[in-house]
Design an enzyme around this catalytic site. Structure first.
Site, PDB file in Angstrom:
ATOM      1  N   GLY A  50      50.642  52.365  23.825  1.00 16.66           N
ATOM      2  CA  GLY A  50      50.740  51.098  23.111  1.00 16.66           C
ATOM      3  C   GLY A  50      49.931  50.930  21.846  1.00 16.66           C
ATOM      4  N   GLU A 105      42.460  49.261  21.271  1.00 19.15           N
ATOM      5  CA  GLU A 105      43.401  48.883  22.320  1.00 19.15           C
ATOM      6  C   GLU A 105      44.461  47.959  21.746  1.00 19.15           C
ATOM      7  OE1 GLU A 105      44.912  49.702  24.828  1.00 19.15           O
ATOM      8  OE2 GLU A 105      43.682  49.217  26.565  1.00 19.15           O
ATOM      9  N   ASP A 106      45.670  48.034  22.290  1.00 16.51           N
ATOM     10  CA  ASP A 106      46.748  47.168  21.814  1.00 16.51           C
ATOM     11  C   ASP A 106      46.610  45.754  22.362  1.00 16.51           C
ATOM     12  OD1 ASP A 106      47.349  47.994  24.394  1.00 16.51           O
ATOM     13  OD2 ASP A 106      49.461  48.366  24.000  1.00 16.51           O
ATOM     14  N   ASP A 109      44.679  42.468  28.882  1.00 13.75           N
ATOM     15  CA  ASP A 109      45.286  41.507  29.790  1.00 13.75           C
ATOM     16  C   ASP A 109      44.292  41.258  30.926  1.00 13.75           C
ATOM     17  OD1 ASP A 109      47.061  40.207  31.630  1.00 13.75           O
ATOM     18  OD2 ASP A 109      48.752  41.179  30.671  1.00 13.75           O
ATOM     19  N   LYS A 137      44.382  38.399  25.750  1.00 10.82           N
ATOM     20  CA  LYS A 137      44.873  37.317  26.612  1.00 10.82           C
ATOM     21  C   LYS A 137      43.761  36.962  27.594  1.00 10.82           C
ATOM     22  CE  LYS A 137      49.532  38.990  27.327  1.00 10.82           C
ATOM     23  NZ  LYS A 137      50.585  39.073  28.351  1.00 10.82           N
ATOM     24  N   PHE A 158      54.702  37.474  27.470  1.00  6.85           N
ATOM     25  CA  PHE A 158      55.040  38.893  27.438  1.00  6.85           C
ATOM     26  C   PHE A 158      55.483  39.194  26.016  1.00  6.85           C
ATOM     27  CE2 PHE A 158      57.374  42.785  27.889  1.00  6.85           C
ATOM     28  CZ  PHE A 158      56.598  43.497  28.785  1.00  6.85           C
ATOM     29  N   VAL A 159      54.760  40.090  25.336  1.00  4.25           N
ATOM     30  CA  VAL A 159      55.041  40.369  23.932  1.00  4.25           C
ATOM     31  C   VAL A 159      55.397  41.830  23.721  1.00  4.25           C
ATOM     32  CG1 VAL A 159      53.650  38.472  23.023  1.00  4.25           C
ATOM     33  CG2 VAL A 159      52.575  40.670  23.441  1.00  4.25           C
ATOM     34  N   ASP A 165      55.690  47.609  24.209  1.00 10.04           N
ATOM     35  CA  ASP A 165      57.083  47.845  24.584  1.00 10.04           C
ATOM     36  C   ASP A 165      57.506  47.050  25.800  1.00 10.04           C
ATOM     37  OD1 ASP A 165      57.408  50.255  27.064  1.00 10.04           O
ATOM     38  OD2 ASP A 165      55.462  49.504  26.420  1.00 10.04           O
ATOM     39  N   ARG A 171      58.822  49.138  20.464  1.00  7.60           N
ATOM     40  CA  ARG A 171      57.544  49.570  19.879  1.00  7.60           C
ATOM     41  C   ARG A 171      57.604  49.603  18.353  1.00  7.60           C
ATOM     42  NH1 ARG A 171      54.175  51.645  23.866  1.00  7.60           N
ATOM     43  NH2 ARG A 171      55.218  52.619  25.636  1.00  7.60           N
TER      44      ARG A 171
END
Length: 181
Positions: A50, A105-106, A109, A137, A158-159, A165, A171
């Site tokens: 990600g 990091e992408d 969560d 988040k 949810f993105v 992805d 992506r």
């Protein structure tokens, strides 16, 4: 399928962060990192898959030398028989003991997997470890983890896009969008 066609995809509910917003924040973050780590050995580490786009853009925004590393992990937290540990599919191929390490990091969560990655990284003996995340988040956090730098805080959606992805799709979007079933 180009980005405009994907915008018309019925699963893309709405664009949350535009390509320009992301570009500006990444550029600003690159400037801050360049100032902080000028003259210091720096390694940026991407947790695949990600964060590869974020890492590429962040790296290009730096005005100082850096090295790049990649890790790929899987976790079993959501399974019915959780091991409570991460599985390192691909570990760093370098000794990090002489580097300041920034984990790019992408999205953060629950924080469980990243928390384990940070602990593992610290055991490798780097000069320092920081986490920079594109998206955060905090309302989903299950462990006490706070990134050293978060570019954007988002609600519990949810993105997809910009490396994130759904089933390996989306992506390639240059923006972050809310995904809907």
């Amino acid at each position: 399928m180009n980005a405009e066609a994907i915008k018309q995809d019925s699963h893309i509910k709405k664009v949350i962060l535009s390509e320009e917003e992301i570009r500006q924040k990444v550029s600003e973050t690159g400037r801050l990192i360049s100032e902080k780590y000028a003259g210091k050995p720096l390694m940026l580490v991407s947790i695949l898959k990600g964060s590869f786009i974020f890492l590429a853009d962040l790296c290009r925004s730096l005005t100082i030398p850096c090295e790049i590393g990649f890790m790929r992990v899987s976790s079993y937290y959501e399974g019915t028989s959780s091991s409570g540990e991460i599985n390192i599919i691909m570990d760093l191929d370098r000794d990090v003991s002489g580097y300041h390490v920034i984990i790019a990091e992408d999205i953060i969560d629950t924080g469980r997997t990243l928390n384990d990655i940070i602990d593992r990284m610290k055991k490798k003996g780097p000069l320092s470890v920081e986490v920079i995340t594109l998206l955060d988040k905090p309302e989903r956090r299950l462990v006490p983890l706070k990134a050293d730098m978060s570019l954007f805080e988002i609600p519990d959606l949810f993105v997809v896009g910009y490396g994130l992805d759904c089933g390996e799709r989306y992506r390639n979007l240059p923006y972050i969008a809310e995904y809907s079933e």
